[in-house]
Structures are given as C-alpha cells and as structure tokens.
Design a protein around this motif. Structure first.
Motif, PDB file in Angstrom:
ATOM      1  N   ALA A  14      -8.010  12.811  -5.133  1.00 53.81           N
ATOM      2  CA  ALA A  14      -7.907  12.660  -3.473  1.00 53.81           C
ATOM      3  C   ALA A  14      -7.826  14.194  -2.851  1.00 53.81           C
ATOM      4  O   ALA A  14      -7.051  14.774  -3.323  1.00 53.81           O
ATOM      5  CB  ALA A  14      -7.597  11.526  -3.358  1.00 53.81           C
ATOM      6  N   LEU A  67      -3.490   1.062  -3.666  1.00 52.87           N
ATOM      7  CA  LEU A  67      -4.413   0.878  -2.451  1.00 52.87           C
ATOM      8  C   LEU A  67      -4.328  -0.783  -2.039  1.00 52.87           C
ATOM      9  O   LEU A  67      -4.041  -0.901  -1.020  1.00 52.87           O
ATOM     10  CB  LEU A  67      -5.549   1.617  -2.180  1.00 52.87           C
ATOM     11  CG  LEU A  67      -6.008   3.105  -2.676  1.00 52.87           C
ATOM     12  CD1 LEU A  67      -7.403   2.902  -2.670  1.00 52.87           C
ATOM     13  CD2 LEU A  67      -5.351   3.251  -1.165  1.00 52.87           C
ATOM     14  N   GLU A  95     -10.406   2.607  -9.546  1.00 56.52           N
ATOM     15  CA  GLU A  95      -9.380   3.303  -8.885  1.00 56.52           C
ATOM     16  C   GLU A  95     -10.383   4.003  -7.651  1.00 56.52           C
ATOM     17  O   GLU A  95     -11.622   4.261  -7.633  1.00 56.52           O
ATOM     18  CB  GLU A  95      -9.614   4.853 -10.070  1.00 56.52           C
ATOM     19  CG  GLU A  95      -8.611   5.965  -9.447  1.00 56.52           C
ATOM     20  CD  GLU A  95      -8.556   6.837 -10.112  1.00 56.52           C
ATOM     21  OE1 GLU A  95      -7.647   7.113 -10.929  1.00 56.52           O
ATOM     22  OE2 GLU A  95     -10.042   7.692 -11.347  1.00 56.52           O
ATOM     23  N   GLN A  96      -9.900   4.127  -6.312  1.00 53.92           N
ATOM     24  CA  GLN A  96     -10.982   5.066  -5.426  1.00 53.92           C
ATOM     25  C   GLN A  96     -10.467   6.052  -4.625  1.00 53.92           C
ATOM     26  O   GLN A  96      -8.923   6.438  -4.525  1.00 53.92           O
ATOM     27  CB  GLN A  96     -10.799   4.472  -3.370  1.00 53.92           C
ATOM     28  CG  GLN A  96     -11.760   2.757  -4.253  1.00 53.92           C
ATOM     29  CD  GLN A  96     -12.236   0.986  -3.752  1.00 53.92           C
ATOM     30  OE1 GLN A  96     -11.705   1.616  -2.234  1.00 53.92           O
ATOM     31  NE2 GLN A  96     -12.424   0.524  -3.579  1.00 53.92           N
ATOM     32  N   SER A 126      -8.525   8.233  -1.988  1.00 50.78           N
ATOM     33  CA  SER A 126      -8.441   8.198  -0.746  1.00 50.78           C
ATOM     34  C   SER A 126      -6.965   9.513  -0.513  1.00 50.78           C
ATOM     35  O   SER A 126      -6.736  10.163  -0.686  1.00 50.78           O
ATOM     36  CB  SER A 126      -7.344   6.858  -0.553  1.00 50.78           C
ATOM     37  OG  SER A 126      -6.080   7.067   0.321  1.00 50.78           O
ATOM     38  N   LYS A 155       0.868  -1.060   0.074  1.00 49.45           N
ATOM     39  CA  LYS A 155      -0.094   0.368  -0.401  1.00 49.45           C
ATOM     40  C   LYS A 155       1.227   1.117  -0.243  1.00 49.45           C
ATOM     41  O   LYS A 155       1.863   1.301   0.223  1.00 49.45           O
ATOM     42  CB  LYS A 155      -0.868  -0.096   1.626  1.00 49.45           C
ATOM     43  CG  LYS A 155      -2.213   1.418   1.359  1.00 49.45           C
ATOM     44  CD  LYS A 155      -2.497   1.151   2.838  1.00 49.45           C
ATOM     45  CE  LYS A 155      -3.912   2.155   2.779  1.00 49.45           C
ATOM     46  NZ  LYS A 155      -4.753   2.103   3.510  1.00 49.45           N
ATOM     47  N   ALA A 208      -5.700   4.955  -6.251  1.00 47.80           N
ATOM     48  CA  ALA A 208      -5.754   6.216  -5.285  1.00 47.80           C
ATOM     49  C   ALA A 208      -5.993   7.058  -6.354  1.00 47.80           C
ATOM     50  O   ALA A 208      -5.640   6.776  -7.223  1.00 47.80           O
ATOM     51  CB  ALA A 208      -5.431   6.568  -4.397  1.00 47.80           C
ATOM     52  N   GLY A 212      -1.849  10.177  -4.994  1.00 51.24           N
ATOM     53  CA  GLY A 212      -3.057   9.722  -5.902  1.00 51.24           C
ATOM     54  C   GLY A 212      -2.396   9.291  -7.242  1.00 51.24           C
ATOM     55  O   GLY A 212      -0.735   9.792  -7.331  1.00 51.24           O
TER      56      GLY A 212
END
Length: 206
Positions: free
Chosen positions: A180, A154, A142-143, A145, A128, A176, A150
């Motif tokens: 973000a 993750l 893609e999330q 966070s 991570k 990420a 960025g």
C-alpha cells in the motif's frame, strides 16, 4: 552411664562426643548416615507427591476446559447469527412489534455473551489498525489501504474466541496490503525531490 558415653553440656545436636568409644562412634556414624538418607528419601517422596498432585490438577483442568471448549464451539455459530442479525437492523425502527423483536435478539445476544464471559470465553475482535497477530487472527483477504500500515488489520469479518487463553477460533480479518502507498511525509515534501536536478530542497516553512 560412664564418662565415656556422656554428652558434654552445650554440645549441638548431632555432634559426636570426643570421648565416645569407637564402637559407639561407629554406631553413631551409621545412624547419622541412615538419618541423612531417610531425610533425602522423604524430601524426594514429598517432591514426587507434589508433582503428581500438580499434574493431576493440570490434567483435571484440561479435561474440564476441553469439555467446555466442545460445548462453547457448538455455540459460536449461534453467537455469529445473533451478531449478523443485529448488524443488519436499520437505525430507525418505526414498527413497535419489530422493535420489540430486535430488542429480544439483542437481549439474547447479551445473555450469551455473559455466559461466555462467566465460563472464561473471551471474544477476539481487533480494531482497525491493530497489528496482525497470527496466533489470534486469520487473514482471509488483503486490500490496499493508505489508512493503516501494510499488514495491519483493516476490519473484522468474523470475531474469534479464546478459552482460558487458548484460541478456539481465530478472528477472521482483512489486512492492508504491504504494498500500500506510504502515508504522506510529515514535513510536507517528497524526500526524493531535487535528486535528479541536484537542486537543494527548501525545508524552511514559508
């Protein structure tokens, strides 16, 4: 032998005696040229032979690696199943029979990993926050966070593998989102504060 054909004492090899008659000097020059040409030809043949040997070795290694790659790729699914099975095991196991079954799966997974390692197959499993590498990773989602930058990794959805430095399957990862929220400022204040009012911002610690 007359004095005209004798080589002076101490003359270096290949030197032309000054008192050599013209006919012998011409023959000597011709032999010297032929000798130089033969040396050059021999060096060229030696270089070509070395290149051919290296090319043959490289092609043989590639052929062996390709054969291993096909075999290894067919076993990656087995490794995935074993890893998913172990990740779904509860932390505490009360049933001795089930515990032995789980231990057997873990042992099988370790043996398979050891066989991979002995044959030059290495797992690609970034941590991570590691930088996303398009040569090793494949972003499948893609999330947003605030924990990592960025574009950073993750979590890993499926481990990847490489064979002798050649990627045979990239690691499938979630990254990420680059939009973000940025982490809080280290100095504890908003860099944009005071701009609208024109007031000075107190940067001194209280």
């Amino acid at each position: 032998m007359t004095d005209e054909t004798e080589v002076p004492e101490g003359a270096a090899e290949g030197d032309i005696p000054e008192n050599l008659n013209p006919s012998l000097k011409a023959a000597f020059d011709k032999l010297s040229e032929e000798n130089a040409a033969l040396k050059e030809q021999a060096l060229r043949y030696a270089a070509e032979a070395e290149n051919t040997k290296r090319r043959a070795e490289r092609e043989a290694n590639d052929a062996r690696a390709f054969g291993i790659q096909r075999f290894a790729t067919s076993l990656l699914g087995v490794a995935d199943v074993l890893q998913r099975a172990l990740s779904s095991v509860p932390g505490e196991i009360a049933d001795p029979a089930f515990k032995n079954f789980v231990d057997g799966i873990a042992m099988t997974e370790r043996e398979l990993a050891g066989a991979f390692d002995k044959n030059g197959i290495k797992k690609i499993s970034p941590l991570k926050g590691d930088k996303f590498d398009p040569h090793l990773h494949q972003a499948v989602m893609e999330q947003p966070s605030t924990e990592v930058e960025g574009g950073a990794v993750l979590f890993v959805m499926q481990a990847g593998y490489e064979l002798f430095g050649r990627v045979i399957r990239p690691a499938m990862v979630a990254v990420a989102a680059k939009t973000a929220a940025a982490p809080a400022q280290k100095n504890g204040y908003d860099s944009g504060a005071g701009e609208a009012t024109g007031e000075a911002v107190n940067t001194q610690a209280e």
